[in-house]
Write an enzyme that holds these catalytic residues in place. Structure first.
Site, PDB file in Angstrom:
ATOM      1  N   GLY A   1       0.769  -1.235   0.000  1.00  0.00           N
ATOM      2  CA  GLY A   1       0.000   0.000   0.000  1.00  0.00           C
ATOM      3  C   GLY A   1       0.797   1.281   0.000  1.00  0.00           C
ATOM      4  O   GLY A   1       0.264   2.337   0.349  1.00  0.00           O
ATOM      5  N   LYS A   2       2.076   1.239  -0.419  1.00  0.00           N
ATOM      6  CA  LYS A   2       2.881   2.468  -0.428  1.00  0.00           C
ATOM      7  C   LYS A   2       2.318   3.506  -1.385  1.00  0.00           C
ATOM      8  O   LYS A   2       2.243   4.688  -1.053  1.00  0.00           O
ATOM      9  CB  LYS A   2       4.332   2.164  -0.818  1.00  0.00           C
ATOM     10  CG  LYS A   2       5.185   1.532   0.253  1.00  0.00           C
ATOM     11  CD  LYS A   2       6.651   1.561  -0.115  1.00  0.00           C
ATOM     12  CE  LYS A   2       6.944   0.942  -1.462  1.00  0.00           C
ATOM     13  NZ  LYS A   2       6.611  -0.493  -1.540  1.00  0.00           N
TER      14      LYS A   2
ATOM     15  N   SER B   1      -3.413  -0.992   4.347  1.00  0.00           N
ATOM     16  CA  SER B   1      -4.690  -1.574   3.919  1.00  0.00           C
ATOM     17  C   SER B   1      -5.368  -2.200   5.137  1.00  0.00           C
ATOM     18  O   SER B   1      -4.989  -3.279   5.581  1.00  0.00           O
ATOM     19  CB  SER B   1      -4.457  -2.635   2.839  1.00  0.00           C
ATOM     20  OG  SER B   1      -5.677  -3.206   2.422  1.00  0.00           O
TER      21      SER B   1
ATOM     22  N   ASP C   1       3.911   4.466 -10.764  1.00  0.00           N
ATOM     23  CA  ASP C   1       3.353   4.777  -9.446  1.00  0.00           C
ATOM     24  C   ASP C   1       3.109   6.270  -9.268  1.00  0.00           C
ATOM     25  O   ASP C   1       2.100   6.680  -8.692  1.00  0.00           O
ATOM     26  CB  ASP C   1       4.289   4.267  -8.341  1.00  0.00           C
ATOM     27  CG  ASP C   1       4.320   2.746  -8.264  1.00  0.00           C
ATOM     28  OD1 ASP C   1       3.410   2.101  -8.823  1.00  0.00           O
ATOM     29  OD2 ASP C   1       5.253   2.212  -7.640  1.00  0.00           O
TER      30      ASP C   1
ATOM     31  N   VAL D   1      -0.748   3.853  -2.716  1.00  0.00           N
ATOM     32  CA  VAL D   1      -2.046   4.424  -2.326  1.00  0.00           C
ATOM     33  C   VAL D   1      -1.887   5.306  -1.084  1.00  0.00           C
ATOM     34  O   VAL D   1      -2.564   6.334  -0.953  1.00  0.00           O
ATOM     35  CB  VAL D   1      -3.097   3.319  -2.121  1.00  0.00           C
ATOM     36  CG1 VAL D   1      -2.803   2.475  -0.897  1.00  0.00           C
ATOM     37  CG2 VAL D   1      -4.493   3.908  -2.029  1.00  0.00           C
TER      38      VAL D   1
ATOM     39  N   LYS E   1       9.054   9.315  -7.773  1.00  0.00           N
ATOM     40  CA  LYS E   1       9.331   7.883  -7.701  1.00  0.00           C
ATOM     41  C   LYS E   1      10.805   7.709  -8.030  1.00  0.00           C
ATOM     42  O   LYS E   1      11.240   7.972  -9.162  1.00  0.00           O
ATOM     43  CB  LYS E   1       8.459   7.116  -8.695  1.00  0.00           C
ATOM     44  CG  LYS E   1       8.643   5.607  -8.648  1.00  0.00           C
ATOM     45  CD  LYS E   1       8.088   5.002  -7.374  1.00  0.00           C
ATOM     46  CE  LYS E   1       8.211   3.473  -7.408  1.00  0.00           C
ATOM     47  NZ  LYS E   1       7.641   2.855  -6.207  1.00  0.00           N
TER      48      LYS E   1
ATOM     49  N   GLY F   1      -9.002  -1.598  -0.470  1.00  0.00           N
ATOM     50  CA  GLY F   1      -9.734  -1.210  -1.667  1.00  0.00           C
ATOM     51  C   GLY F   1      -9.786   0.272  -1.934  1.00  0.00           C
ATOM     52  O   GLY F   1     -10.489   0.716  -2.854  1.00  0.00           O
TER      53      GLY F   1
ATOM     54  N   GLY G   1       9.651   5.088  -2.321  1.00  0.00           N
ATOM     55  CA  GLY G   1      10.672   4.096  -2.607  1.00  0.00           C
ATOM     56  C   GLY G   1      10.121   2.898  -3.352  1.00  0.00           C
ATOM     57  O   GLY G   1       8.970   2.879  -3.793  1.00  0.00           O
ATOM     58  N   ALA G   2      10.963   1.898  -3.500  1.00  0.00           N
ATOM     59  CA  ALA G   2      10.583   0.633  -4.137  1.00  0.00           C
ATOM     60  C   ALA G   2      10.811  -0.470  -3.117  1.00  0.00           C
ATOM     61  O   ALA G   2      11.931  -0.670  -2.650  1.00  0.00           O
ATOM     62  CB  ALA G   2      11.424   0.391  -5.392  1.00  0.00           C
TER      63      ALA G   2
END
Length: 238
Positions: A14-15, A171, A50, A17, A37, A202, A110-111
């Site tokens: 969930g990063k 989430s 993203d 969102v 990003k 969601g 980040g990733a």
């Protein structure tokens, strides 16, 4: 907080969102926002990355990315396999500093987790935060296993003398189990930092207008929201 680094305890938690929610809340508060990003992986040249997804959900932000690699791997590995130039922490820090001169808030996503490598020298998102003197927001899952990963991330930030702004649950399930409900109280304890929000499961599927309206209610006042950690903890207490 002109620059905020957003990392996770892992991937797919969930990063993006969460980054979108923080951006939406800041925009609603009247702030200008850029989203950077550092390295986008696993996305083709014509696909939405993203940062673009954050813009779709949050609204009029400046969306930027430094590099894009085709395979869904750690950035350093993806760059090596593609024969492409890797991203280095100083590259990310320089771009973020430039964006910070033009915006009220810069969000660096980040990733994967904090120590996922950007390059062969072992540069990470933690190095970016250190170069910028920026706080880090940690996104964590709700359920079983999150406490260990969150505490390890928090300990590494403290070891590097990087500020941990807080933790957001990326989430929150519609029907949380016992572990998730207990973790509401335990996450800030193991992190040594406040719980700053919980996004409903969601959330990314909401229409953008609904997402933007709801986002401040998912985040604490430090993130321009109205969410109250103590009230949430009481509601979820097992």
């Amino acid at each position: 907080m002109p620059v905020l680094v957003i990392t996770g305890t892992g991937t797919e938690i969930g990063k993006t969102v969460t980054t979108a929610a923080v951006a939406a809340a800041a925009l609603a508060a009247g702030r200008s926002v850029a989203v950077l990003k550092a390295a986008q992986t696993g996305v083709g040249p014509d696909e939405r990355g993203d940062a673009e997804e954050v813009a779709r959900l949050a609204g009029p932000v400046t969306a930027a990315e430094l590099a894009r690699y085709p395979e869904p791997l750690a950035p350093g590995t993806a760059a090596r396999r593609a024969g492409m130039t890797p991203v280095h922490p100083h590259d990310v820090a320089e771009r973020a500093a430039k964006l910070a001169t033009e915006h009220d808030l810069v969000l660096i996503e980040g990733a994967g987790g904090l120590l996922v490598r950007f390059d062969a020298a072992g540069g990470t998102l933690a190095d970016v935060a250190r170069l910028l003197g920026a706080p880090v927001l940690v996104v964590a899952p709700a359920g079983l296993g999150t406490l260990n990963a969150t505490e390890l991330t928090a300990r590494e930030l403290r070891r590097r003398e990087i500020e941990l702004a807080g933790v957001v649950i990326g989430s929150w399930p519609t029907e949380p189990d016992l572990a998730a409900r207990c973790n509401v109280a335990d996450l800030p304890e193991v992190a040594g930092a406040p719980l700053l929000g919980a996004l409903p499961a969601g959330a990314a599927a909401l229409p953008p207008a609904g997402f933007r309206t709801a986002a401040p209610g998912w985040l604490a006042p430090r993130l321009d929201g109205t969410w109250e950690a103590e009230a949430f903890r009481i509601r979820q207490a097992p």
